[in-house]
Design a protein around this motif. Structure first.
Motif, PDB file in Angstrom:
ATOM      1  N   MET A 240      56.392  20.663  86.435  1.00  0.00           N
ATOM      2  CA  MET A 240      56.341  19.389  85.756  1.00  0.00           C
ATOM      3  C   MET A 240      54.927  19.044  85.244  1.00  0.00           C
ATOM      4  N   PRO A 241      53.864  19.324  85.975  1.00  0.00           N
ATOM      5  CA  PRO A 241      52.527  19.026  85.439  1.00  0.00           C
ATOM      6  C   PRO A 241      52.227  19.784  84.142  1.00  0.00           C
ATOM      7  N   PHE A 242      52.672  21.049  84.064  1.00  0.00           N
ATOM      8  CA  PHE A 242      52.453  21.827  82.848  1.00  0.00           C
ATOM      9  C   PHE A 242      53.197  21.194  81.671  1.00  0.00           C
ATOM     10  N   ALA A 243      54.442  20.778  81.898  1.00  0.00           N
ATOM     11  CA  ALA A 243      55.238  20.166  80.835  1.00  0.00           C
ATOM     12  C   ALA A 243      54.641  18.829  80.411  1.00  0.00           C
ATOM     13  N   LEU A 244      54.178  18.052  81.373  1.00  0.00           N
ATOM     14  CA  LEU A 244      53.546  16.778  81.048  1.00  0.00           C
ATOM     15  C   LEU A 244      52.254  17.006  80.268  1.00  0.00           C
ATOM     16  N   ALA A 245      51.521  18.046  80.634  1.00  0.00           N
ATOM     17  CA  ALA A 245      50.301  18.386  79.894  1.00  0.00           C
ATOM     18  C   ALA A 245      50.634  18.786  78.460  1.00  0.00           C
ATOM     19  N   ILE A 246      51.739  19.482  78.261  1.00  0.00           N
ATOM     20  CA  ILE A 246      52.158  19.853  76.902  1.00  0.00           C
ATOM     21  C   ILE A 246      52.489  18.603  76.094  1.00  0.00           C
ATOM     22  N   LEU A 247      53.253  17.682  76.683  1.00  0.00           N
ATOM     23  CA  LEU A 247      53.628  16.455  75.975  1.00  0.00           C
ATOM     24  C   LEU A 247      52.409  15.609  75.622  1.00  0.00           C
ATOM     25  N   VAL A 248      51.532  15.412  76.593  1.00  0.00           N
ATOM     26  CA  VAL A 248      50.338  14.608  76.338  1.00  0.00           C
ATOM     27  C   VAL A 248      49.376  15.352  75.413  1.00  0.00           C
ATOM     28  N   GLY A 249      49.287  16.663  75.576  1.00  0.00           N
ATOM     29  CA  GLY A 249      48.402  17.466  74.726  1.00  0.00           C
ATOM     30  C   GLY A 249      48.819  17.446  73.264  1.00  0.00           C
ATOM     31  N   THR A 250      50.119  17.549  73.006  1.00  0.00           N
ATOM     32  CA  THR A 250      50.563  17.505  71.601  1.00  0.00           C
ATOM     33  C   THR A 250      50.296  16.134  71.002  1.00  0.00           C
ATOM     34  N   GLN A 251      50.451  15.087  71.809  1.00  0.00           N
ATOM     35  CA  GLN A 251      50.139  13.761  71.288  1.00  0.00           C
ATOM     36  C   GLN A 251      48.643  13.605  71.031  1.00  0.00           C
ATOM     37  N   LEU A 252      47.809  14.176  71.906  1.00  0.00           N
ATOM     38  CA  LEU A 252      46.363  14.112  71.710  1.00  0.00           C
ATOM     39  C   LEU A 252      45.952  14.862  70.444  1.00  0.00           C
ATOM     40  N   VAL A 253      46.473  16.071  70.283  1.00  0.00           N
ATOM     41  CA  VAL A 253      46.166  16.854  69.076  1.00  0.00           C
ATOM     42  C   VAL A 253      46.623  16.097  67.833  1.00  0.00           C
ATOM     43  N   ALA A 254      47.806  15.495  67.911  1.00  0.00           N
ATOM     44  CA  ALA A 254      48.331  14.755  66.769  1.00  0.00           C
ATOM     45  C   ALA A 254      47.456  13.541  66.446  1.00  0.00           C
ATOM     46  N   GLU A 255      47.001  12.860  67.469  1.00  0.00           N
ATOM     47  CA  GLU A 255      46.150  11.686  67.240  1.00  0.00           C
ATOM     48  C   GLU A 255      44.817  12.095  66.616  1.00  0.00           C
ATOM     49  N   VAL A 256      44.264  13.210  67.060  1.00  0.00           N
ATOM     50  CA  VAL A 256      43.023  13.713  66.463  1.00  0.00           C
ATOM     51  C   VAL A 256      43.259  14.090  65.002  1.00  0.00           C
ATOM     52  N   LEU A 257      44.371  14.798  64.738  1.00  0.00           N
ATOM     53  CA  LEU A 257      44.697  15.156  63.351  1.00  0.00           C
ATOM     54  C   LEU A 257      44.874  13.914  62.481  1.00  0.00           C
ATOM     55  N   ARG A 258      45.549  12.913  63.024  1.00  0.00           N
ATOM     56  CA  ARG A 258      45.784  11.688  62.263  1.00  0.00           C
ATOM     57  C   ARG A 258      44.472  11.019  61.878  1.00  0.00           C
ATOM     58  N   ARG A 259      43.557  10.968  62.829  1.00  0.00           N
ATOM     59  CA  ARG A 259      42.277  10.314  62.542  1.00  0.00           C
ATOM     60  C   ARG A 259      41.391  11.146  61.613  1.00  0.00           C
ATOM     61  N   VAL A 260      41.364  12.450  61.830  1.00  0.00           N
ATOM     62  CA  VAL A 260      40.505  13.315  61.012  1.00  0.00           C
ATOM     63  C   VAL A 260      41.027  13.407  59.573  1.00  0.00           C
ATOM     64  N   LEU A 261      42.338  13.556  59.431  1.00  0.00           N
ATOM     65  CA  LEU A 261      42.937  13.726  58.107  1.00  0.00           C
ATOM     66  C   LEU A 261      43.376  12.416  57.463  1.00  0.00           C
ATOM     67  N   HIS A 262      43.176  11.293  58.169  1.00  0.00           N
ATOM     68  CA  HIS A 262      43.556   9.963  57.675  1.00  0.00           C
ATOM     69  C   HIS A 262      45.026   9.921  57.273  1.00  0.00           C
ATOM     70  N   LEU A 263      45.874  10.424  58.153  1.00  0.00           N
ATOM     71  CA  LEU A 263      47.309  10.457  57.882  1.00  0.00           C
ATOM     72  C   LEU A 263      47.928   9.082  58.130  1.00  0.00           C
ATOM     73  N   PRO A 264      48.925   8.701  57.328  1.00  0.00           N
ATOM     74  CA  PRO A 264      49.528   7.372  57.478  1.00  0.00           C
ATOM     75  C   PRO A 264      50.595   7.294  58.574  1.00  0.00           C
ATOM     76  N   LEU A 265      50.856   8.396  59.270  1.00  0.00           N
ATOM     77  CA  LEU A 265      51.873   8.419  60.316  1.00  0.00           C
ATOM     78  C   LEU A 265      51.251   8.156  61.681  1.00  0.00           C
ATOM     79  N   PRO A 266      52.016   7.560  62.604  1.00  0.00           N
ATOM     80  CA  PRO A 266      51.498   7.379  63.962  1.00  0.00           C
ATOM     81  C   PRO A 266      51.333   8.715  64.675  1.00  0.00           C
ATOM     82  N   GLY A 267      50.375   8.779  65.589  1.00  0.00           N
ATOM     83  CA  GLY A 267      50.116   9.998  66.347  1.00  0.00           C
ATOM     84  C   GLY A 267      51.328  10.533  67.084  1.00  0.00           C
TER      85      GLY A 267
END
Length: 135
Positions: A1-28
């Protein structure tokens, strides 16, 4: 479960970084779900996919989170109670916005679905016509 939770939180973190860097109009979180879907159909599938005898850790974690989703609405309920004065003062624009956005969402969904179905029918008709010509 910790690995799966890390995957879920990690993908959201990567998405939030992409959103901010690329100025995307979608939520993280939306971008994160898209990235996770790509990972599940892409090369990471062998680590994340369930096996024949048991579901994957990611599936078990997601199921647990979904089954306890009601707890995630508690902060929203507290916010509504905390801002009850604003809701009482501004009820008309809020209700009007909810109704208009719902109706517009239904109309757009209907138009898109109608066009998709029409294209699908046209493809089927043209494929059937080509099939009859070949015979």
């Amino acid at each position: 479960m910790p690995f799966a939770l890390a995957i879920l939180v990690g993908t959201q973190l990567v998405a939030e970084v992409l959103r901010r860097v690329l100025h995307l109009p979608l939520p993280g979180p939306v971008i994160g779900m898209f990235l996770l879907a790509l990972a599940l159909i892409g090369p990471a599938r062998r680590w994340l996919a369930p096996t024949a005898d048991k579901p994957s850790a990611l599936e078990q974690t997601a199921t647990t989170l979904i089954s306890n989703m009601g707890l995630l609405f508690v902060p929203a309920g507290v916010g509504i109670v905390a801002e009850l004065g604003v809701l009482q003062r501004e009820w008309f624009p809020i209700v009007a916005g909810l109704i208009v956005s719902t109706v517009l969402g239904l109309i757009v969904t209907g138009v898109v679905m109608h066009r998709i179905m029409r294209r699908s029918e046209m493809r089927e008709l043209s494929a059937a016509g080509r099939h009859e010509e070949a015979n």
